[in-house]
Design a protein around this motif. Structure first.
Motif, mmCIF file in Angstrom:
data_model
loop_
_atom_site.group_PDB
_atom_site.id
_atom_site.type_symbol
_atom_site.label_atom_id
_atom_site.label_comp_id
_atom_site.label_asym_id
_atom_site.label_seq_id
_atom_site.Cartn_x
_atom_site.Cartn_y
_atom_site.Cartn_z
ATOM 1 N N GLU A 179 1.968 2.370 -8.783
ATOM 2 C CA GLU A 179 3.026 3.616 -8.786
ATOM 3 C C GLU A 179 2.611 4.621 -7.818
ATOM 4 N N PHE A 180 1.173 4.748 -7.653
ATOM 5 C CA PHE A 180 0.277 5.821 -6.826
ATOM 6 C C PHE A 180 0.293 5.639 -5.404
ATOM 7 N N ALA A 181 0.500 4.542 -5.113
ATOM 8 C CA ALA A 181 0.153 3.928 -3.768
ATOM 9 C C ALA A 181 0.818 4.868 -2.572
ATOM 10 N N PRO A 182 2.091 5.133 -2.715
ATOM 11 C CA PRO A 182 2.762 5.917 -1.577
ATOM 12 C C PRO A 182 2.134 7.470 -1.627
ATOM 13 N N TYR A 183 1.314 7.922 -2.399
ATOM 14 C CA TYR A 183 1.058 9.248 -2.609
ATOM 15 C C TYR A 183 -0.446 9.425 -2.351
ATOM 16 N N LEU A 184 -1.215 8.291 -1.790
ATOM 17 C CA LEU A 184 -2.571 8.314 -1.653
ATOM 18 C C LEU A 184 -2.847 7.972 -0.250
ATOM 19 N N ARG A 185 -2.014 8.172 0.638
ATOM 20 C CA ARG A 185 -2.435 7.741 2.087
ATOM 21 C C ARG A 185 -1.629 8.900 3.006
ATOM 22 N N PRO A 186 -2.087 9.032 4.098
ATOM 23 C CA PRO A 186 -1.443 10.056 5.173
ATOM 24 C C PRO A 186 0.056 9.320 5.353
ATOM 25 N N ASN A 187 0.831 10.180 5.705
ATOM 26 C CA ASN A 187 2.328 9.823 6.174
ATOM 27 C C ASN A 187 2.871 10.763 7.304
ATOM 28 N N VAL A 188 4.041 10.769 7.342
ATOM 29 C CA VAL A 188 4.545 11.644 8.673
ATOM 30 C C VAL A 188 4.393 13.051 8.385
ATOM 31 N N PHE A 189 4.509 13.671 6.939
ATOM 32 C CA PHE A 189 4.401 14.997 6.622
ATOM 33 C C PHE A 189 3.293 15.395 6.385
ATOM 34 N N CYS A 190 2.166 14.530 5.935
ATOM 35 C CA CYS A 190 0.695 15.022 5.850
ATOM 36 C C CYS A 190 -0.223 14.026 6.671
ATOM 37 N N PRO A 214 6.614 7.036 3.921
ATOM 38 C CA PRO A 214 6.209 6.596 2.271
ATOM 39 C C PRO A 214 7.357 5.627 1.777
ATOM 40 N N LEU A 215 6.992 4.766 1.101
ATOM 41 C CA LEU A 215 7.932 3.743 0.304
ATOM 42 C C LEU A 215 8.017 4.636 -1.014
ATOM 43 N N ASN A 216 8.814 5.620 -1.097
ATOM 44 C CA ASN A 216 9.065 6.502 -2.288
ATOM 45 C C ASN A 216 10.082 6.184 -3.297
ATOM 46 N N MET A 217 10.737 4.936 -2.767
ATOM 47 C CA MET A 217 11.836 4.697 -3.889
ATOM 48 C C MET A 217 11.469 3.420 -4.905
ATOM 49 N N GLY A 218 10.243 3.383 -4.955
ATOM 50 C CA GLY A 218 9.337 2.210 -5.923
ATOM 51 C C GLY A 218 9.846 0.892 -5.282
ATOM 52 N N ASP A 219 9.576 -0.286 -6.480
ATOM 53 C CA ASP A 219 9.613 -1.720 -6.026
ATOM 54 C C ASP A 219 11.292 -1.876 -5.636
ATOM 55 N N GLY A 220 11.354 -2.862 -4.885
ATOM 56 C CA GLY A 220 12.718 -3.527 -4.552
ATOM 57 C C GLY A 220 12.772 -3.816 -2.951
ATOM 58 N N ALA A 221 13.958 -4.101 -2.757
ATOM 59 C CA ALA A 221 14.325 -4.607 -1.212
ATOM 60 C C ALA A 221 14.455 -3.268 -0.556
ATOM 61 N N ASP A 238 0.735 -1.059 -0.046
ATOM 62 C CA ASP A 238 -0.028 -0.055 0.043
ATOM 63 C C ASP A 238 0.790 1.160 -0.028
ATOM 64 N N GLY A 239 2.351 1.131 -0.103
ATOM 65 C CA GLY A 239 3.105 2.231 -0.189
ATOM 66 C C GLY A 239 3.566 3.166 1.011
ATOM 67 N N TYR A 240 3.604 2.302 2.204
ATOM 68 C CA TYR A 240 3.943 2.768 3.227
ATOM 69 C C TYR A 240 4.358 1.673 4.482
ATOM 70 N N VAL A 241 5.097 1.977 5.353
ATOM 71 C CA VAL A 241 5.910 1.208 6.384
ATOM 72 C C VAL A 241 5.495 2.057 7.623
ATOM 73 N N SER A 242 4.884 1.322 8.689
ATOM 74 C CA SER A 242 4.742 2.110 10.139
ATOM 75 C C SER A 242 5.652 1.961 11.105
#
Length: 337
Positions: free
Chosen positions: A174-185, A138-145, A100-104
């Protein structure tokens, strides 16, 4: 939520697109470690502006176009699951929602903490509250380890790892990290900014209408706070609060970006928070970028379909001391959230 935003296997992977260039940490004791946490510098920012903004307030054609828009059935949030978290030293890291584009994470400590998100040779470093509040990143660096680490300060710029976890990330889109709240919003389904956003978008015919409604509201109702900018110019660890900005009707550039991103994300519009520099004096600044399936063309802004478009709410609001406001002509992206 639109099908595009949830479609798996998108051909455009989320990435920094060659613009934001965070520096990898060679070692945690490096003198430049704290500089990677950009909330420390954002208080000194000010104006900036969209490369396409011109003639603010001018009268001309103001048109939107695109497929019909409907409010999302639900606001996408970023819950943390302690049952699946990696726990150590009064801290926990939850990687169960990486698709879903994030880690908590959350942690309890009287000593300053950092949370590191690393993929390949890139690392983003964040402050993490020591009061145990769950926070998403946010996981803003795309797919990968990816690797995730909670770090505790020992002295100066030196930190020691107290917890770590790893995950192979395959984003749902690709939009998953930018559709949810995170530390800065940060927002919830009960946030005032979410309710206001739904009110603004109630009559929208397309996504261009949505962006225009949020743009108009924020730029017309939030003024630049020069005193706050001066007070925070050399402060560390400032984190914006969208609801506070909405209630006070004032803020610095990071507040504008955070509020705009929270509103638009809650409405299903992929929105990046970007920090970097604006001409003519390389002022450190924050703005947003939006991705819609329609368009909005006006004297104020030009947003085209299916591409990331810069929207500088601070500059468009037309306020702020020249000490903090750039000319909105040239931007250098550095970090994306």
């Amino acid at each position: 939520m639109r099908a595009r935003a949830l479609a798996a296997g998108s051909s455009r992977m989320s990435r920094l697109a060659g613009s934001a260039q965070p520096t990898a940490l060679a070692r945690l004791a490096a003198a430049g470690f704290l500089a990677l946490v950009l909330v420390m510098s954002l208080a000194a920012c000010g104006g900036g502006g969209s490369a396409t903004v011109s003639g603010i307030g001018a009268t001309s054609a103001d048109e939107t176009d695109g497929p019909a828009y409907t409010l999302p059935d639900q606001v996408l949030l970023a819950p943390m699951d302690d049952a699946t978290a990696t726990v150590a030293n009064d801290s926990a890291i939850d990687t169960s929602h990486v698709a879903d584009g994030y880690v908590s994470a959350h942690a309890t400590s009287d000593i300053r903490l950092k949370f590191l998100v690393t993929s390949g040779d890139q690392t983003y470093a964040y402050d993490i509250p020591g009061d145990g509040t769950p926070t998403s990143f946010p996981l803003n660096m795309g797919d990968g380890a990816y690797t995730f680490r909670v770090m505790r300060n020992t002295s100066g710029n030196n930190y020691v790892e107290i917890n770590s976890a790893a995950a192979d990330v395959a984003l749902s889109s690709e939009f998953a990290p930018y559709l949810r709240p995170n530390v800065f919003c940060n927002y919830t389904g009960d946030s005032a900014c979410v309710a206001k956003a739904a009110e603004l978008a109630a009559g929208a015919q397309n996504e261009g209408d949505v962006v225009r409604a949020v743009f108009d509201y924020v730029t017309e109702n939030v003024t630049y706070d020069n005193d706050k900018a001066a007070e925070l110019a050399n402060a560390e660890g400032y984190i914006p609060d969208p609801d506070e900005t909405l209630a006070s009707g004032s803020g610095i550039c990071f507040d504008y970006a955070s509020l705009g991103a929270a509103m638009l994300r809650s409405l299903g519009i992929p929105t990046r928070i970007v920090t970097g520099y604006v001409s003519p004096s390389n002022i450190y600044h924050a703005w947003i970028m939006v991705y819609i399936d329609g368009s909005w063309h006006s004297a104020r802004l030009s947003v085209d379909p299916d591409t990331w478009t810069r929207v500088d709410l601070t500059f468009a609001a037309g306020s702020g001391s020249t000490d903090y406001v750039g000319d909105g002509k040239e931007y250098t992206d550095r970090f994306i959230y």
